[in-house]
Enzyme design. Sequence first.
Site, PDB file in Angstrom:
ATOM      1  N   PHE A 127      -1.593  21.348 -16.401  1.00 51.76           N
ATOM      2  CA  PHE A 127      -0.292  21.066 -15.784  1.00 51.76           C
ATOM      3  C   PHE A 127      -0.163  21.916 -14.537  1.00 51.76           C
ATOM      4  O   PHE A 127      -0.287  23.132 -14.590  1.00 51.76           O
ATOM      5  CB  PHE A 127       0.866  21.360 -16.742  1.00 51.76           C
ATOM      6  CG  PHE A 127       2.193  20.987 -16.130  1.00 51.76           C
ATOM      7  CD1 PHE A 127       2.638  19.664 -16.146  1.00 51.76           C
ATOM      8  CD2 PHE A 127       2.976  21.936 -15.489  1.00 51.76           C
ATOM      9  CE1 PHE A 127       3.838  19.304 -15.542  1.00 51.76           C
ATOM     10  CE2 PHE A 127       4.177  21.583 -14.881  1.00 51.76           C
ATOM     11  CZ  PHE A 127       4.611  20.267 -14.907  1.00 51.76           C
ATOM     12  N   ASP A 212      -4.225  28.998 -11.477  1.00 45.92           N
ATOM     13  CA  ASP A 212      -2.799  28.713 -11.594  1.00 45.92           C
ATOM     14  C   ASP A 212      -2.253  29.597 -12.716  1.00 45.92           C
ATOM     15  O   ASP A 212      -2.394  29.284 -13.895  1.00 45.92           O
ATOM     16  CB  ASP A 212      -2.602  27.224 -11.904  1.00 45.92           C
ATOM     17  CG  ASP A 212      -1.131  26.865 -12.130  1.00 45.92           C
ATOM     18  OD1 ASP A 212      -0.295  27.786 -12.251  1.00 45.92           O
ATOM     19  OD2 ASP A 212      -0.829  25.651 -12.203  1.00 45.92           O
ATOM     20  N   LYS A 241       7.292  31.049 -12.218  1.00 43.90           N
ATOM     21  CA  LYS A 241       8.036  31.301 -13.466  1.00 43.90           C
ATOM     22  C   LYS A 241       8.579  32.730 -13.644  1.00 43.90           C
ATOM     23  O   LYS A 241       9.689  33.005 -13.213  1.00 43.90           O
ATOM     24  CB  LYS A 241       7.181  30.862 -14.663  1.00 43.90           C
ATOM     25  CG  LYS A 241       7.014  29.337 -14.694  1.00 43.90           C
ATOM     26  CD  LYS A 241       6.682  28.804 -16.061  1.00 43.90           C
ATOM     27  CE  LYS A 241       6.908  27.313 -16.151  1.00 43.90           C
ATOM     28  NZ  LYS A 241       5.740  26.473 -15.910  1.00 43.90           N
TER      29      LYS A 241
HETATM   30  C1  LIG Z   1       5.524  25.361 -14.945  1.00 43.26           C
HETATM   31  C2  LIG Z   1       4.181  25.265 -14.341  1.00 43.26           C
HETATM   32  C3  LIG Z   1       3.994  24.731 -13.057  1.00 43.26           C
HETATM   33  C4  LIG Z   1       5.113  24.110 -12.260  1.00 43.26           C
HETATM   34  O1  LIG Z   1       6.075  25.022 -11.898  1.00 43.26           O
HETATM   35  P1  LIG Z   1       7.489  24.511 -11.288  1.00 43.26           P
HETATM   36  O2  LIG Z   1       8.184  25.780 -10.934  1.00 43.26           O
HETATM   37  O3  LIG Z   1       8.159  23.720 -12.356  1.00 43.26           O
HETATM   38  O4  LIG Z   1       7.166  23.678 -10.114  1.00 43.26           O
HETATM   39  C5  LIG Z   1       2.716  24.756 -12.520  1.00 43.26           C
HETATM   40  N1  LIG Z   1       1.682  25.268 -13.210  1.00 43.26           N
HETATM   41  C6  LIG Z   1       1.823  25.792 -14.443  1.00 43.26           C
HETATM   42  C7  LIG Z   1       0.636  26.373 -15.147  1.00 43.26           C
HETATM   43  C8  LIG Z   1       3.076  25.806 -15.061  1.00 43.26           C
HETATM   44  O5  LIG Z   1       3.213  26.286 -16.296  1.00 43.26           O
END
Ligand SMILES: *Cc1c(COP(=O)(O)O)cnc(C)c1O
Length: 386
Positions: A127, A212, A241
């Site tokens: 994701f 990420d 986050k």
């Molecule tokens: C939540 C998340 C995203 C997206 O972040 P947003 O602030 O909702 O755009 C991207 N990568 C990972 C691994 C995430 O957990």
Amino acid sequence: MDCLMQNYARYPLTLVRGQGSFVEDDQGKRYLDFVSGIAVNALGHAHPALTKAITEQAQEMLHCSNLYHIPLQQELAQVLCQKSVLDAAFFCNSGAEANEAAFKLARKYHADQGSERRTIISAVDSFHGRTLATLTATGQEKVKYGFDPLPAGFDYVPYDDVEALEKAINADTAAVVLEPIQGEGGVHTPSENYLLEVRKLCDAHGVLLILDEVQTGIGRTGTMFAFEQAGIRPDVLTLAKGLGGGVPIGAMLAVQKVAASFSAGTHGSTFGGNPLSCKAALTVLSVMESENLLDNVLAQSAFLLEGLKALQLKYSCIQKVKGKGLLLGLSLDGNVGPLLEACRTKGLLIVPAGPSVARFLPPLTVNRQEVEQALGILEESLVSVG
Ligand SMILES: *Cc1c(COP(=O)(O)O)cnc(C)c1O
């Protein structure tokens, strides 16, 4: 009645305030919050240091355009570079934007080298966000339906499979993007050597490694960044986050030779790295140090893991206990919905990761008594859903 777009399937719950690891709904009922706004409220709710810092910053200056120098942004960049051993930072407002910036930077870096490399390889069940490029990189078909045509130049490999990655890398490959632990995709922790092997492959082929850490970063897995546990360093790192403890901020960091490709005018953000969000992030990082939160993550993680494993022995519906630090998951043999609902009714909030995994993301400030209480509610809920 409801003027909001109906793009969220919301639980029948309205949370109006919080304190530490607890939140309260509009009926005055209290819940233990093991969701933390999906790994955002790193310091819990209404942490006095964060509240004070952003209150004072609001009295000074909320926003300043990136047309001008912003000392708090420079300070935050310096702290993050020092902690990650990367060289330069770009600030934005979310995880998707941080990844979007990383993809642009990776392509621009290769373009600047006069190379044709443009493809970004990501993992199945990953994701990476909801913008067009980041949802294209996301290895889950359900988020893509109806949004075509999607941007070109993305490819996918199974997660935790070095051979598949080796086969997929070719003369078009610009970068590999991976989560050190797949969060949304079901709390998948790869094999011990996976990231190290990926690092070697990337080096051997002149491919950039983007990690990420939007969910795993900022202490969530027990080290400031999850990649430290793999003994590697990425070329590009994305964060969001937990970074602002609830104030929206994203960051993309890179090694100098790559970062240099974002020269003046190549990328930007109106809000990115404004004084308020940088002040919040600096405060989160300083509280993590003053309250020894990395030690707390390890201690509470061990305790929560032990409790979850004990429940696994007692309840046959639990197939697996997974994750690291305070990013933990329980795989069930069926849909996780009824368990989440039972927990909610009994005063514990947890979050799904895919259809059959319950995810535990307490604040990094959670204490032993709260973990004990959560385990108690979880067990009562397991009994009640049979
Ligand atoms: C939540 C998340 C995203 C997206 O972040 P947003 O602030 O909702 O755009 C991207 N990568 C990972 C691994 C995430 O957990």
